[in-house]
Design a protein around this motif. Structure first.
Motif, PDB file in Angstrom:
ATOM      1  N   ARG A 146     116.290  22.288  19.241  1.00 35.37           N
ATOM      2  CA  ARG A 146     117.332  22.592  20.221  1.00 35.37           C
ATOM      3  C   ARG A 146     118.579  21.797  19.912  1.00 35.37           C
ATOM      4  N   GLY A 188     120.079  24.188  23.792  1.00 34.16           N
ATOM      5  CA  GLY A 188     119.881  25.590  23.426  1.00 34.16           C
ATOM      6  C   GLY A 188     118.869  25.747  22.309  1.00 34.16           C
ATOM      7  N   LEU A 231     117.081  27.176  19.183  1.00 33.66           N
ATOM      8  CA  LEU A 231     117.538  27.945  18.025  1.00 33.66           C
ATOM      9  C   LEU A 231     116.631  29.115  17.686  1.00 33.66           C
ATOM     10  N   ARG A 251     121.811  30.291  11.809  1.00 38.31           N
ATOM     11  CA  ARG A 251     121.673  29.946  13.239  1.00 38.31           C
ATOM     12  C   ARG A 251     122.021  28.495  13.459  1.00 38.31           C
ATOM     13  N   ARG A 300     125.734  28.152  13.446  1.00 35.56           N
ATOM     14  CA  ARG A 300     126.349  28.713  14.649  1.00 35.56           C
ATOM     15  C   ARG A 300     126.122  27.820  15.864  1.00 35.56           C
ATOM     16  N   SER A 301     124.982  27.127  15.881  1.00 36.33           N
ATOM     17  CA  SER A 301     124.719  26.268  17.036  1.00 36.33           C
ATOM     18  C   SER A 301     125.388  24.900  16.893  1.00 36.33           C
TER      19      SER A 301
END
Lengths: 533, 324
Positions: free
Chosen positions: A342, A346, A348, A355, A358-359
């Motif tokens: 996370r 959030g 993943l 990903r 993007r996070s």
């Protein structure tokens, strides 16, 4: 060194190989610095030191892989300048490297006699080769099936094939570089017996190892290296694992670190949280292609880690302890069998570099040439690659906006020595590494992972990389660093986790960071208990 | 000790040598152009140059797009097979429907499908792209024989020839199509985000992946585009000759690769450009044109052409070794 040759009757006192003031430099790294080592004939000579202390380079200089910059290598009283492993080989020197060098699709016998087959009129004489093999087996006491295909053998068996091959060529000196790193405890014992039996055949062994107990147990002489220098030539009877560790760490040359960023507020939301992660590279029975990866090491519950914004967490451990596998699978660069990652709460989901980016994660990989940079592409393209979406209109990259972005990030990462369109190959190692920092210096970044951030960079760049890492934490990033250089971890981190054999073996927090403690846990319990006793 | 921040930049003469080598194809193509203009009467004339453009059209269509494939680190030899089979598929559709537009679409779609299959095998089964496209070449040649029932095919109406042979502003539509494809490929590679991803994938696939590039998708797309272009090239060629013949002739792709490589795009991937391929194609075309105008024996033409390609590739290897 003349006193060693004169007057002493015992053959064991005769020097087989002497290094006198040997230096070797790679780019900006002084790998070996004026090393003096005497390896006595028919002895087992242990060579120990931290990662990057110059042990393997010493082995390679003797084996003719590297030529010396200065100093001399004397073999049997004659100065030798080997220009290739072949020349060293014909002088009776063989290396058994970490990566074994066998032909996997051929049989054991074929491999043992590769290049020295018995021939008759140009054809291989199978009968005679086989007789020589049987004689060799008998003499060495190694049990192995000569017809087995080498590719199907275990690492330990392949190692025995290499040893047989060395003896088949009447090698007088065998250099073993981390021979036990990939073996189980039982296989290690067998190796030790074999090494001792080689010594009875008056073969000299240079035994390079991470495992101090093993070296203390086996060796007749021990050389300790640190930062490319020989700090101690000694013998096991006067040493303990603890005293060797102390010699390996010593007083450091560079204590050059920025002040630590303030301790992060523990009540914040965790920036990076890893739960139950099982990197695929640490779970298989015998990972292929990675040296020193532990066999079936991972604990069943997986690895847990939480990093706060503004916190710098270091991961220490020997090469092969699973450090790199861990951070790569956090980022999704390698597969994980199980676990959850996370970023700021959030999840993943399925881990994948896209990903992760993007996070808000960024990874600076272990090898900038192999995994980090497109060497023949420009600084601009290398830095902007993950951020092109933000500077694209209607599919076209807006060069102006891109230039602004790259100028800003390369300036804050202090990349020097080239325009935006300079090929990164033309930059120095330090500036190449700073390019990778520049790549991730974007406002969206939350978590920075750096694997060996200062490998192969000069001292000046080292300091500016430390400054970058420290500044990143001050800006509220969570930073995770993997490093073989303990002083770096101690100097930079709020917290250091020690990995051993795929597990988190220990954890230390500032101000209780201590290199000797970390190293002891990295090497394992045995060394620790020996020192306290 | 030198300042670690200073850049190891070549200085003085070696720097100019670098620029000279880097834009070598520009100078030699210009030089050849001037040489031929000066030594032959027939070269610098409208009809001759228009003719060269028209003859190069099919090669340029395939080569400008295949440049992307090569820069991404791939090698597509199925271009020949697609260029042979696609017009047969197109003519089968034309014979059945009478529609030239449908025929054109069918030929291109055929190429696109073959290209996507190639790219998927290379990206997901991780089979070497040369071997993959060699294998699919045989399949596609075979499909050509099946579709055509092993005989030469002709369009049912005369309008099929209009694809390539209509004249607009003195130039044939074949020329116009090829220029359009060159421009699109050029912009895609040099200007778009996708183009950057192509360079990154060919330059260092692992680094590109870790920087968030979908490298497998890039590979599938460049092969798909290469197939599409080869299909279009085949249809244009068939329209010029108003027929298509099944064969298993690999020669077309060799001309394509020669143009790419002579232009200076590296077969190792990661570097190159569409304008280079354009120049490479014209350098070879001018050379052949000059040979013909000077009435040099075609046998010698081949030998010289081979030597020129060797020189181009070794120059590339040499400058690469110097940089490393």
């Amino acid at each position: 060194m003349a006193d060693l040759q004169s007057g002493e009757p015992a053959h064991a006192e005769r020097a087989h190989v002497e290094l006198c003031g040997v230096s070797k430099r790679f780019g900006s790294t002084q790998a070996v610095d004026r090393a003096d080592i005497v390896i006595r004939r028919g002895c087992i000579h242990g060579l120990v030191g931290e990662n990057g202390a110059g042990k393997s380079t010493v082995g390679k200089v003797i084996a003719g892989v590297h030529t010396v910059d200065s100093g001399t290598v004397v073999v049997d009283g004659r100065e030798c300048r080997f220009r290739s492993p072949r020349q060293a080989f014909s002088a009776g020197i063989t290396t058994i490297a970490q990566e074994l060098a066998l032909v996997p699709d051929r049989s054991v016998v074929d491999n043992v006699f590769l290049g020295v087959e018995s021939t008759r009129w140009g054809f291989v004489n199978r009968g005679d080769t086989r007789r020589r093999f049987e004689a060799l087996i008998e003499r060495s006491g190694i049990s192995i099936d000569g017809d087995a295909s080498v590719g199907h053998l275990s690492v330990a068996e392949q190692q025995r094939v290499e040893i047989l091959r060395a003896t088949a060529r009447r090698s007088e000196l065998i250099i073993m570089d981390e021979p036990s790193a990939r073996l189980s405890a039982e296989e290690r014992d067998q190796l030790h017996r074999l090494v001792r039996s080689l010594r009875y055949q008056n073969i000299t062994i240079l035994f390079i190892s991470h495992f101090l107990d093993e070296v203390l147990d086996l060796a007749d002489d021990i050389t300790v290296m640190r930062d490319g220098r020989v700090v101690k030539n000694t013998e096991p009877s006067s040493e303990t694992a603890g005293s060797l560790v102390e010699a390996m760490i010593g007083r450091k040359l560079e204590g050059n670190f920025p002040p630590k960023p303030p301790a992060p507020d523990p009540d914040q939301r965790t920036a990076l949280s890893v739960r139950g992660l099982k990197p695929a590279g640490l779970t298989g029975p015998r990972p292929v292609g990675r040296t020193g990866s532990p066999a079936e090491a991972l604990s069943p519950e997986g690895l847990d880690l939480a990093v706060l914004p503004g916190e710098i967490v270091g991961i220490a451990g020997l090469v092969g302890s699973g450090r790199t596998e861990f951070v790569r699978s956090v980022y999704g660069a390698d597969r994980a069998v199980a676990g959850e990652v996370r970023v700021l709460g959030g999840d993943l989901g399925r881990l994948h570099p896209r990903r992760a980016i993007r996070s808000g994660m960024g990874l600076i990989p272990e090898s900038r040439k192999e995994q980090g940079l497109m060497m023949d592409r420009s600084l601009r393209e290398n830095v902007s690659l993950p951020h092109l979406r933000g500077v694209t209109r209607a599919g076209l990259v807006m060069r102006r906006a891109e230039s602004d972005l790259v100028v800003e990030t390369t300036a804050s990462a202090q990349v020097r020595g080239g325009g935006l369109d300079t090929s990164v190959r033309l930059l120095s190692g330090g500036n190449q590494q700073k390019c990778l920092f520049a790549r991730w210096m974007s406002p969206g970044l939350r978590v920075l992972i750096a694997d060996e951030p200062t490998r192969g960079v000069d001292i000046g760049s080292k300091r500016s990389i430390y400054d970058l890492i420290s500044a990143a934490a001050r800006d509220g990033l969570a930073v995770l660093i993997v490093s073989s250089e303990l002083e770096e971890l101690v100097g930079l981190c709020h917290r250091v986790i020690v990995m051993r054999e795929g597990r988190f073996a220990a954890e230390f927090s500032h101000p209780h960071l201590d290199e000797a403690q970390i190293l002891r846990h990295a090497f394992g319990e045995e060394a620790a208990t020996r020192r306290t006793s | 000790m030198t300042d670690p921040a200073t850049l190891l930049q070549p200085s003085g003469p070696s720097r100019y040598l670098g620029v000279l080598a880097r834009y070598g194809i520009v100078w030699v193509t210009l030089a050849l152009f001037v040489l031929l203009a000066a030594t032959t009467d027939g070269f610098l004339t409208g009809p001759n140059l228009r003719n060269v453009l028209d003859q190069q059209a099919t090669l340029l269509i395939a080569a400008s797009v295949a440049t992307l494939t090569m820069i991404a680190g791939g090698f597509d030899v199925s271009i020949s097979a697609v260029a042979v089979a696609a017009p047969l598929v197109a003519l089968r559709v034309e014979n059945a429907t009478g529609s030239v537009a449908l025929a054109l679409i069918a030929g291109c779609a055929f190429g696109l499908i073959v290209g996507m299959a190639n790219g998927s095998i290379v990206a997901f089964a991780r089979i070497n792209s040369f071997i993959t496209t060699l294998a699919t070449s045989f399949i596609v040649f075979g499909i050509g024989y099946v579709v055509s029932e092993r005989s030469i095919m002709r369009p049912s109406s005369d309008s099929f020839r209009s694809i390539a042979r209509t004249r607009i502003a003195e130039l044939t539509t074949a020329t116009w199509i090829s220029l359009a494809v060159v421009v699109v490929a050029w912009i895609t590679l040099a200007g778009t985000r996708f183009g950057r991803h192509v360079y990154a994938t060919g330059g260092n696939a692992e680094a590109a992946r870790l920087a968030g590039v979908r490298t497998r998708l890039v590979v599938v797309v460049v092969f798909a585009l290469s197939g599409l272009a080869a299909g279009l090239a085949g249809v244009v060629a068939a329209s010029r000759t108003i027929s298509a013949t099944p064969s298993d002739d690999f020669s077309f792709v060799f001309g394509v690769i020669a143009a790419i490589v002579v232009g200076g795009t590296s077969i190792a991937g990661g570097t190159g450009a569409v304008w280079r391929t354009l120049l490479g194609a014209f350098f070879i075309a001018f050379m052949v044109n000059g040979f013909n105008l000077h009435a040099i024996d075609p046998i010698w033409q081949r030998i010289i052409q081979g030597l020129v390609i060797l020189v181009a590739v070794s120059t590339d290897a040499w400058s690469r070794a110097r940089r490393a």
